[in-house]
Design an enzyme around this catalytic site. Structure first.
Site, PDB file in Angstrom:
ATOM      1  N   HIS A   1     -12.313  -8.779  10.158  1.00 22.75           N
ATOM      2  CA  HIS A   1     -11.477  -9.711   9.412  1.00 22.75           C
ATOM      3  C   HIS A   1     -10.391 -10.264  10.330  1.00 22.75           C
ATOM      4  O   HIS A   1      -9.627  -9.502  10.917  1.00 22.75           O
ATOM      5  CB  HIS A   1     -10.824  -9.020   8.209  1.00 22.75           C
ATOM      6  CG  HIS A   1     -11.748  -8.865   7.043  1.00 22.75           C
ATOM      7  ND1 HIS A   1     -11.304  -8.604   5.771  1.00 22.75           N
ATOM      8  CD2 HIS A   1     -13.103  -8.938   6.961  1.00 22.75           C
ATOM      9  CE1 HIS A   1     -12.333  -8.510   4.949  1.00 22.75           C
ATOM     10  NE2 HIS A   1     -13.443  -8.710   5.650  1.00 22.75           N
TER      11      HIS A   1
ATOM     12  N   TYR B   1      -4.067 -10.264  -1.240  1.00 24.58           N
ATOM     13  CA  TYR B   1      -2.943  -9.556  -1.842  1.00 24.58           C
ATOM     14  C   TYR B   1      -2.245 -10.521  -2.792  1.00 24.58           C
ATOM     15  O   TYR B   1      -1.993 -11.678  -2.411  1.00 24.58           O
ATOM     16  CB  TYR B   1      -1.940  -9.108  -0.774  1.00 24.58           C
ATOM     17  CG  TYR B   1      -2.438  -8.011   0.146  1.00 24.58           C
ATOM     18  CD1 TYR B   1      -2.105  -6.682  -0.098  1.00 24.58           C
ATOM     19  CD2 TYR B   1      -3.211  -8.303   1.261  1.00 24.58           C
ATOM     20  CE1 TYR B   1      -2.530  -5.667   0.744  1.00 24.58           C
ATOM     21  CE2 TYR B   1      -3.650  -7.296   2.109  1.00 24.58           C
ATOM     22  CZ  TYR B   1      -3.305  -5.981   1.850  1.00 24.58           C
ATOM     23  OH  TYR B   1      -3.746  -4.985   2.684  1.00 24.58           O
TER      24      TYR B   1
ATOM     25  N   PRO C   1      -0.402   2.538   0.041  1.00 21.87           N
ATOM     26  CA  PRO C   1      -1.577   1.899   0.645  1.00 21.87           C
ATOM     27  C   PRO C   1      -1.434   0.400   0.892  1.00 21.87           C
ATOM     28  O   PRO C   1      -2.357  -0.212   1.442  1.00 21.87           O
ATOM     29  CB  PRO C   1      -2.680   2.182  -0.373  1.00 21.87           C
ATOM     30  CG  PRO C   1      -1.969   2.341  -1.678  1.00 21.87           C
ATOM     31  CD  PRO C   1      -0.652   2.969  -1.344  1.00 21.87           C
TER      32      PRO C   1
ATOM     33  N   LYS D   1      -2.224   1.541   6.113  1.00 21.02           N
ATOM     34  CA  LYS D   1      -1.815   2.326   7.273  1.00 21.02           C
ATOM     35  C   LYS D   1      -2.190   3.812   7.217  1.00 21.02           C
ATOM     36  O   LYS D   1      -2.076   4.508   8.225  1.00 21.02           O
ATOM     37  CB  LYS D   1      -0.290   2.215   7.466  1.00 21.02           C
ATOM     38  CG  LYS D   1       0.149   0.850   7.908  1.00 21.02           C
ATOM     39  CD  LYS D   1      -0.265   0.584   9.337  1.00 21.02           C
ATOM     40  CE  LYS D   1      -0.254  -0.887   9.684  1.00 21.02           C
ATOM     41  NZ  LYS D   1      -1.532  -1.455   9.959  1.00 21.02           N
TER      42      LYS D   1
ATOM     43  N   TYR E   1       0.336  -5.410  10.781  1.00 19.92           N
ATOM     44  CA  TYR E   1      -0.891  -5.202  10.012  1.00 19.92           C
ATOM     45  C   TYR E   1      -2.062  -4.825  10.922  1.00 19.92           C
ATOM     46  O   TYR E   1      -2.852  -3.930  10.576  1.00 19.92           O
ATOM     47  CB  TYR E   1      -1.218  -6.463   9.214  1.00 19.92           C
ATOM     48  CG  TYR E   1      -2.246  -6.244   8.120  1.00 19.92           C
ATOM     49  CD1 TYR E   1      -1.855  -5.856   6.846  1.00 19.92           C
ATOM     50  CD2 TYR E   1      -3.608  -6.426   8.356  1.00 19.92           C
ATOM     51  CE1 TYR E   1      -2.779  -5.641   5.839  1.00 19.92           C
ATOM     52  CE2 TYR E   1      -4.538  -6.219   7.355  1.00 19.92           C
ATOM     53  CZ  TYR E   1      -4.122  -5.836   6.099  1.00 19.92           C
ATOM     54  OH  TYR E   1      -5.039  -5.614   5.095  1.00 19.92           O
TER      55      TYR E   1
END
Length: 390
Positions: free
Chosen positions: A72, A201, A293, A297, A385
């Protein structure tokens, strides 16, 4: 039984360490209170940083990951009915993440260990580390009612938040830090194609959402719910309706619904134990720290612990140097706290908090507005990220 390294816990961190040690010629034994089938029945997260992918390659256990993992290059954030793309690859100079289920990664490492013929003791009761304040630590256990003992140079606690390793540390020698969030994630796993190629998200007045996947045919969806909610309160239809209600129309329309085969509510918590070493007992992964979550991580942070720990153990056995193992706790905690900060920040920015005043609501709105409108802020989000360097 005598070994060089005794590892308590056969989750992904314990198995990864065991595999790396085996390839380096360092004897190790893994012991766990539950069995292989139980471990593989746990469905967990699956967004892997490049550092973890590289470690799986180093462990010569990445064949299936490379064949089936989904690279991704970005993800979307949905706010007020609009999608905002976070270009991870462009913002970080080419770095990406890989979606690959933690259960599958664990299975790959288990299969490698079985092929290596290295000792793993499953379904062991009363596992307890002893004498780790000196140089002759040992682990006691019972297996099928018969007592057993493992003598080792080092004991590694990879047995999770509720495991015995951290609980065995002297209370006067350990300090813990914790934040419990006033909501949970209701998660549904279904054999349906994901709504989009990348994760979404979502922040909405009704609560957070996450659209993720485990493969091209298996999807994982989450919605924020009150801690008082029970799984039984939510039928599949009610879940799908609420999820779509919180998403932009084009994403909601793309969701393929189907019966869930796993549904659960997970509370969110931030937790750190300091230090991560007590004599010859070392903590790694969830035994030492928990992150919400939101920032993906948890597994990746366990992997960085294993990176530092393996390097230190290899240095000790190869060169006779204690520098790496002596620096382990400080090095690991430096990265742990950065990941804790990022996970707290993502959680705070994207979730709805009911106990907040008017000023707090405006700050909340300003935070996400700034993040989505500033190149520098997006770059900082992307850098964290994809994973900070080890």
């Amino acid at each position: 039984m005598r070994t060089q390294v005794a590892i308590i816990g056969s989750g992904p961190s314990g198995l990864l360490l065991g595999r790396l040690l085996t390839l380096a010629g360092i004897d190790n034994v893994i012991i766990d209170r539950v069995g292989r089938d139980y471990i593989l029945g746990r469905v967990r997260a699956g967004v892997l940083e490049q550092g973890l992918v590289d470690m799986m390659r180093e462990a010569k256990a990445a064949e299936r990951l490379e064949a089936e993992g989904l690279p991704h290059a970005g993800f979307d954030i949905a706010v007020d009915g609009a999608l905002h793309h976070i270009d991870l690859k462009g913002l970080t100079g080419g770095k990406t993440v890989t979606v690959y289920g933690q259960t599958e990664l664990t299975r790959d490492l288990m299969d490698k260990r079985a092929g290596d013929g290295v000792t793993t003791i499953y379904d062991a009761q009363n596992v307890t580390p002893f004498d780790f304040d000196g140089d002759r630590p040992w682990v006691s256990y019972e297996k099928d009612g018969v007592p057993g003992r493992i003598d080792a140079d080092f004991i590694i606690g990879c047995d999770g938040f509720h495991g015995v390793s951290r609980k065995s540390a002297p209370s006067r020698a350990i300090e813990t830090f914790e934040r419990v969030y006033p909501f949970g994630w209701l998660g549904v796993l279904a054999d349906v194609p994901p709504a989009r190629e990348e994760l979404v998200y979502g922040r909405h007045s009704r609560g957070f959402t996450l659209c993720s996947m485990r493969s091209r045919t298996r999807s994982r969806y989450y919605i924020q719910v009150p801690l008082a909610d029970q799984v039984e309160d939510w039928s599949d239809d009610a879940f799908w309706d609420e999820l779509r209600r919180r998403l932009p129309e084009d994403v909601a329309d793309a969701i393929v619904t189907g019966p869930s085969f796993e549904k659960s509510i997970a509370p969110l918590r931030s937790f750190v134990a300091e230090p991560m070493r007590f004599g010859t007992l070392f903590l790694a992964g969830d035994a030492a720290h928990i992150v919400p979550p939101t920032g993906a991580k948890g597994l990746n942070l366990a992997a960085s612990d294993i990176r530092y720990l393996f390097d230190g153990l290899r240095e000790f056995y190869k060169d006779g140097s204690r520098a790496g193992i002596d620096a382990y706790s400080a090095r690991a905690l430096a990265r742990v706290w950065k990941a804790e900060r990022f996970s707290w920040w993502m959680t705070t920015m994207l979730h709805t908090f009911t106990e907040v005043d008017a000023f707090g609501r405006r700050i909340h709105d300003a935070e996400i507005a700034y993040t989505l409108s500033s190149h520098a802020a997006r770059a900082a989000l992307a850098e964290n990220y994809v994973g900070l360097p080890y």
